[in-house]
Write a protein that holds these residues in place. Structure first.
Motif, PDB file in Angstrom:
ATOM      1  N   ALA A  44       0.836  -1.206   0.000  1.00 54.73           N
ATOM      2  CA  ALA A  44       0.000   0.000   0.000  1.00 54.73           C
ATOM      3  C   ALA A  44       0.867   1.252   0.000  1.00 54.73           C
ATOM      4  CB  ALA A  44      -0.939  -0.003   1.207  1.00 54.73           C
ATOM      5  N   LEU A  45       1.929   1.252   0.818  1.00 55.09           N
ATOM      6  CA  LEU A  45       2.852   2.390   0.813  1.00 55.09           C
ATOM      7  C   LEU A  45       3.535   2.523  -0.543  1.00 55.09           C
ATOM      8  CD1 LEU A  45       4.534   2.052   4.332  1.00 55.09           C
ATOM      9  CD2 LEU A  45       2.941   3.835   3.585  1.00 55.09           C
ATOM     10  N   LEU A  46       3.901   1.404  -1.136  1.00 58.06           N
ATOM     11  CA  LEU A  46       4.534   1.432  -2.452  1.00 58.06           C
ATOM     12  C   LEU A  46       3.585   2.019  -3.491  1.00 58.06           C
ATOM     13  CD1 LEU A  46       7.002   0.544  -4.191  1.00 58.06           C
ATOM     14  CD2 LEU A  46       5.797  -1.627  -4.539  1.00 58.06           C
ATOM     15  N   LEU A  73      -9.896   9.526  -1.107  1.00 55.06           N
ATOM     16  CA  LEU A  73      -9.234   8.279  -1.478  1.00 55.06           C
ATOM     17  C   LEU A  73      -7.889   8.139  -0.775  1.00 55.06           C
ATOM     18  CD1 LEU A  73      -9.970   8.083  -5.312  1.00 55.06           C
ATOM     19  CD2 LEU A  73     -11.185   6.982  -3.436  1.00 55.06           C
ATOM     20  N   PHE A  74      -7.164   9.243  -0.682  1.00 57.53           N
ATOM     21  CA  PHE A  74      -5.877   9.204   0.001  1.00 57.53           C
ATOM     22  C   PHE A  74      -6.056   8.939   1.494  1.00 57.53           C
ATOM     23  CE2 PHE A  74      -2.401  11.475   2.227  1.00 57.53           C
ATOM     24  CZ  PHE A  74      -1.333  10.731   1.755  1.00 57.53           C
ATOM     25  N   ILE A  75      -7.064   9.559   2.119  1.00 58.98           N
ATOM     26  CA  ILE A  75      -7.313   9.368   3.553  1.00 58.98           C
ATOM     27  C   ILE A  75      -7.748   7.934   3.827  1.00 58.98           C
ATOM     28  CG2 ILE A  75      -8.801  10.050   5.472  1.00 58.98           C
ATOM     29  CD1 ILE A  75      -8.824  12.874   4.267  1.00 58.98           C
ATOM     30  N   ILE A  76      -8.545   7.348   2.931  1.00 63.11           N
ATOM     31  CA  ILE A  76      -8.928   5.949   3.096  1.00 63.11           C
ATOM     32  C   ILE A  76      -7.691   5.061   3.135  1.00 63.11           C
ATOM     33  CG2 ILE A  76     -10.084   3.995   1.981  1.00 63.11           C
ATOM     34  CD1 ILE A  76     -12.167   5.960   0.925  1.00 63.11           C
ATOM     35  N   SER A  77      -6.756   5.309   2.237  1.00 63.86           N
ATOM     36  CA  SER A  77      -5.517   4.522   2.221  1.00 63.86           C
ATOM     37  C   SER A  77      -4.724   4.709   3.513  1.00 63.86           C
ATOM     38  CB  SER A  77      -4.661   4.915   1.013  1.00 63.86           C
ATOM     39  OG  SER A  77      -5.320   4.610  -0.205  1.00 63.86           O
ATOM     40  N   ILE A  78      -4.670   5.943   4.016  1.00 65.76           N
ATOM     41  CA  ILE A  78      -3.945   6.198   5.266  1.00 65.76           C
ATOM     42  C   ILE A  78      -4.607   5.473   6.432  1.00 65.76           C
ATOM     43  CG2 ILE A  78      -3.288   7.975   6.919  1.00 65.76           C
ATOM     44  CD1 ILE A  78      -1.580   7.906   4.414  1.00 65.76           C
ATOM     45  N   CYS A  79      -5.935   5.505   6.506  1.00 68.50           N
ATOM     46  CA  CYS A  79      -6.644   4.802   7.578  1.00 68.50           C
ATOM     47  C   CYS A  79      -6.376   3.298   7.509  1.00 68.50           C
ATOM     48  CB  CYS A  79      -8.144   5.071   7.485  1.00 68.50           C
ATOM     49  SG  CYS A  79      -8.646   6.754   7.909  1.00 68.50           S
ATOM     50  N   ASP A  80      -6.416   2.733   6.305  1.00 62.96           N
ATOM     51  CA  ASP A  80      -6.130   1.310   6.154  1.00 62.96           C
ATOM     52  C   ASP A  80      -4.704   0.979   6.576  1.00 62.96           C
ATOM     53  OD1 ASP A  80      -8.672   0.883   5.180  1.00 62.96           O
ATOM     54  OD2 ASP A  80      -8.083   1.046   3.078  1.00 62.96           O
ATOM     55  N   ILE A  81      -3.755   1.834   6.221  1.00 64.97           N
ATOM     56  CA  ILE A  81      -2.355   1.602   6.575  1.00 64.97           C
ATOM     57  C   ILE A  81      -2.168   1.661   8.092  1.00 64.97           C
ATOM     58  CG2 ILE A  81      -0.049   2.632   6.457  1.00 64.97           C
ATOM     59  CD1 ILE A  81      -0.669   3.363   3.549  1.00 64.97           C
ATOM     60  N   GLN A 126      -9.862  -0.953  15.560  1.00 61.60           N
ATOM     61  CA  GLN A 126     -11.265  -0.679  15.278  1.00 61.60           C
ATOM     62  C   GLN A 126     -11.479   0.767  14.842  1.00 61.60           C
ATOM     63  OE1 GLN A 126     -13.992  -1.324  18.517  1.00 61.60           O
ATOM     64  NE2 GLN A 126     -15.645  -0.210  17.477  1.00 61.60           N
ATOM     65  N   LEU A 127     -10.792   1.705  15.489  1.00 61.44           N
ATOM     66  CA  LEU A 127     -10.980   3.114  15.187  1.00 61.44           C
ATOM     67  C   LEU A 127     -10.619   3.431  13.739  1.00 61.44           C
ATOM     68  CD1 LEU A 127     -11.521   6.066  16.038  1.00 61.44           C
ATOM     69  CD2 LEU A 127      -9.123   6.182  16.772  1.00 61.44           C
ATOM     70  N   PHE A 128      -9.466   2.969  13.277  1.00 59.97           N
ATOM     71  CA  PHE A 128      -9.017   3.352  11.948  1.00 59.97           C
ATOM     72  C   PHE A 128      -9.746   2.587  10.845  1.00 59.97           C
ATOM     73  CE2 PHE A 128      -5.392   5.029  14.373  1.00 59.97           C
ATOM     74  CZ  PHE A 128      -5.347   6.304  13.822  1.00 59.97           C
ATOM     75  N   PHE A 129     -10.105   1.340  11.094  1.00 58.54           N
ATOM     76  CA  PHE A 129     -10.894   0.643  10.084  1.00 58.54           C
ATOM     77  C   PHE A 129     -12.325   1.180  10.052  1.00 58.54           C
ATOM     78  CE2 PHE A 129      -7.636  -2.795  10.148  1.00 58.54           C
ATOM     79  CZ  PHE A 129      -7.411  -2.842   8.786  1.00 58.54           C
ATOM     80  N   SER A 130     -12.863   1.556  11.201  1.00 56.55           N
ATOM     81  CA  SER A 130     -14.176   2.186  11.218  1.00 56.55           C
ATOM     82  C   SER A 130     -14.142   3.531  10.489  1.00 56.55           C
ATOM     83  CB  SER A 130     -14.649   2.381  12.663  1.00 56.55           C
ATOM     84  OG  SER A 130     -15.903   3.031  12.713  1.00 56.55           O
ATOM     85  N   ALA A 131     -13.077   4.306  10.708  1.00 55.89           N
ATOM     86  CA  ALA A 131     -12.930   5.564   9.979  1.00 55.89           C
ATOM     87  C   ALA A 131     -12.828   5.314   8.477  1.00 55.89           C
ATOM     88  CB  ALA A 131     -11.700   6.319  10.480  1.00 55.89           C
ATOM     89  N   GLN A 304      -7.139  -5.149   2.854  1.00 61.09           N
ATOM     90  CA  GLN A 304      -7.903  -4.048   2.273  1.00 61.09           C
ATOM     91  C   GLN A 304      -7.002  -2.864   1.935  1.00 61.09           C
ATOM     92  OE1 GLN A 304     -12.025  -2.142   3.369  1.00 61.09           O
ATOM     93  NE2 GLN A 304     -10.487  -1.186   4.670  1.00 61.09           N
ATOM     94  N   ALA A 305      -5.957  -2.626   2.722  1.00 60.48           N
ATOM     95  CA  ALA A 305      -5.076  -1.489   2.463  1.00 60.48           C
ATOM     96  C   ALA A 305      -4.479  -1.560   1.067  1.00 60.48           C
ATOM     97  CB  ALA A 305      -3.968  -1.442   3.522  1.00 60.48           C
ATOM     98  N   PHE A 306      -3.959  -2.714   0.693  1.00 56.72           N
ATOM     99  CA  PHE A 306      -3.353  -2.872  -0.633  1.00 56.72           C
ATOM    100  C   PHE A 306      -4.407  -2.989  -1.723  1.00 56.72           C
ATOM    101  CE2 PHE A 306      -1.649  -6.075  -3.755  1.00 56.72           C
ATOM    102  CZ  PHE A 306      -0.968  -5.147  -4.514  1.00 56.72           C
ATOM    103  N   LEU A 307      -5.457  -3.772  -1.482  1.00 55.70           N
ATOM    104  CA  LEU A 307      -6.476  -3.981  -2.511  1.00 55.70           C
ATOM    105  C   LEU A 307      -7.224  -2.688  -2.823  1.00 55.70           C
ATOM    106  CD1 LEU A 307      -7.928  -7.448  -1.412  1.00 55.70           C
ATOM    107  CD2 LEU A 307      -6.256  -6.960  -3.214  1.00 55.70           C
ATOM    108  N   ASN A 308      -7.421  -1.838  -1.827  1.00 55.85           N
ATOM    109  CA  ASN A 308      -8.066  -0.556  -2.086  1.00 55.85           C
ATOM    110  C   ASN A 308      -7.248   0.311  -3.033  1.00 55.85           C
ATOM    111  OD1 ASN A 308     -10.614  -0.374  -1.021  1.00 55.85           O
ATOM    112  ND2 ASN A 308      -9.973   0.388   0.965  1.00 55.85           N
ATOM    113  N   THR A 309      -5.924   0.321  -2.842  1.00 48.97           N
ATOM    114  CA  THR A 309      -5.089   1.122  -3.744  1.00 48.97           C
ATOM    115  C   THR A 309      -5.153   0.588  -5.166  1.00 48.97           C
ATOM    116  OG1 THR A 309      -3.104  -0.194  -3.230  1.00 48.97           O
ATOM    117  CG2 THR A 309      -3.530   1.752  -1.869  1.00 48.97           C
TER     118      THR A 309
END
Length: 399
Positions: A44-46, A73-81, A126-131, A304-309
């Motif tokens: 995901a970072l890559l 979209l960028f914030i979703i990736s950050i939350c997943d990471i 839970q907090l970051f995946f819920s976000a 989800q972090a990688f698949l979302n990207t």
């Protein structure tokens, strides 16, 4: 993984269903979740880092200021990471210090720090995946509002207030109900556990139910906009609408794959929890199904972090560009193109819709058209990648 069962596990007097799944092969389960989360975080970072290949000067095409959808979209990736980072820390500690789990498992002899770590890591995840769930919902709402009502670029501040406020509120409320009167002596009974599970799964179910509706209505509105430009629907416009449809489909497919196993597993565990003896031979198939979905969750939730990207941008390659000189050049080019854009009647001319071939077609077709069509297309295009050349090397335009 993000499951309320792991927070219930922090209670020494936890229910038998939670004890059954969490204590089954904990080393294997911890290793699988750790490996899945680590791979997902790295890739995901890559994905979101700027790339060296395919670089072009921004002055070639005048680009609009990133819309709220690209930031979402960028914030979703950050939350997943960040959620993956919490899973990595928790799994690493549980694998390296198995005594922590043993300390929590002793009902009348529980130490404080193991419980604090257990609760803190579970709440972080839970907090970051819920976000991430709330931001995914806001993305669907944002693209629909801008395309349907031509309301312009929506404000990102309102989305921050909604997503983080609801995520924190529901997380704290659910945990407070679960750990009443204390972590060492959690109140037993479904009346205290159900609010915690509802606060965890409510945003997930909201995305599964509401986002397809918003995406379908957005696609219909986009089709109407494309047809309404000149009263015709050409092959290029059909391809454009199809690319948007595929993008929305990928987003929902990733969400469905990663989180539907959680709902299935929770339903099975609730059924077992209602039984007087979950070890009865008649419940063997249900126990096996619960264990299978439990391990599937441990693998798919962090992915989800990688698949979302991949759903947002496609594969972006390995050639990461961390050069400060290149980023300064990008910033200078962006400033140099701001004056002509400001003087133009239609500032959103260089729409970055999915691929460069579509960009060029969209630029030709949107010259001289109304602001409604331009705003709609720019929002749908934000956060995508442009392919420059035959090697399909991306350059991210949303930052």
């Amino acid at each position: 993984m993000a499951s309320p069962r792991l927070e219930t596990f922090c209670c020494p007097n936890r229910d038998s269903a939670t004890e059954f799944v969490v204590t089954f092969q904990p080393v294997l389960f911890g290793a699988l979740t750790l490996g899945s989360a680590a791979l997902s975080l790295i890739f995901a970072l890559l994905q979101i880092l700027p790339k060296r290949k395919g670089y072009r000067r921004l002055g070639q095409y005048p680009l609009p200021r990133p819309a709220s959808s690209s930031r979402i979209l960028f914030i979703i990736s950050i939350c997943d990471i960040l959620g993956c980072a919490g899973i990595i820390v928790r799994s690493s500690v549980w694998l390296g210090l198995p005594n922590i789990i043993d300390s929590i498992s002793v009902t009348n002899n529980t130490e404080v720090w193991p419980e604090v770590f257990c609760v803190g890591s579970a709440m972080w995840i839970q907090l970051f995946f819920s976000a991430s769930f709330w931001w995914t919902f806001c993305y669907a709402v944002d693209v629909f509002l801008v395309v349907k009502t031509s309301a312009g670029i929506s404000t990102i501040i309102l989305y921050h207030m909604i997503t983080w406020g609801l995520a924190v509120l529901l997380c704290v409320e659910g945990v407070a109900m679960l750990y009443y009167p204390s972590i060492s002596d959690c109140e037993q009974g479904l009346q205290h556990a159900i609010p915690h599970y509802v606060t965890t799964y409510a945003p997930m179910l909201l995305v599964l139910v509401a986002n397809p509706v918003f995406f379908n209505r957005t696609i219909s509105a986009v089709t109407s906009l494309l047809k309404g430009r000149q009263g015709i629907y050409t092959e290029n416009e059909r391809k454009l609408a199809n690319e948007i449809k595929i993008r929305f489909f990928k987003i929902m497919l990733v969400f469905f794959i990663c989180w539907v196993p959680n709902i299935i597993n929770e339903s099975l565990l609730f059924y077992l929890e209602m039984q007087t003896d979950i070890n009865d031979g008649g419940f063997r198939d249900i126990r096996n199904a619960a264990l299978i979905t439990w391990f599937i969750m441990g693998i798919l939730n962090p992915m989800q972090a990688f698949l979302n990207t991949l759903a947002f941008h496609g594969w972006t390659g390995f050639d990461v560009d961390l050069s400060l000189h290149r980023r300064r050049e990008l910033a200078w080019d962006s400033v140099s193109t701001s004056v002509p854009n400001a003087a133009s009647h239609n500032p959103i001319v260089g729409t970055t819709l999915l691929y460069q071939s579509h960009v060029q077609e969209a630029q030709k077709s949107m010259m001289g058209n109304g602001q409604q069509h331009s705003d709609a297309m720019s929002v749908l295009s934000e956060g995508n990648w442009l392919n420059n050349g035959s090697n399909s090397s991306p350059v991210y335009q949303g930052w």
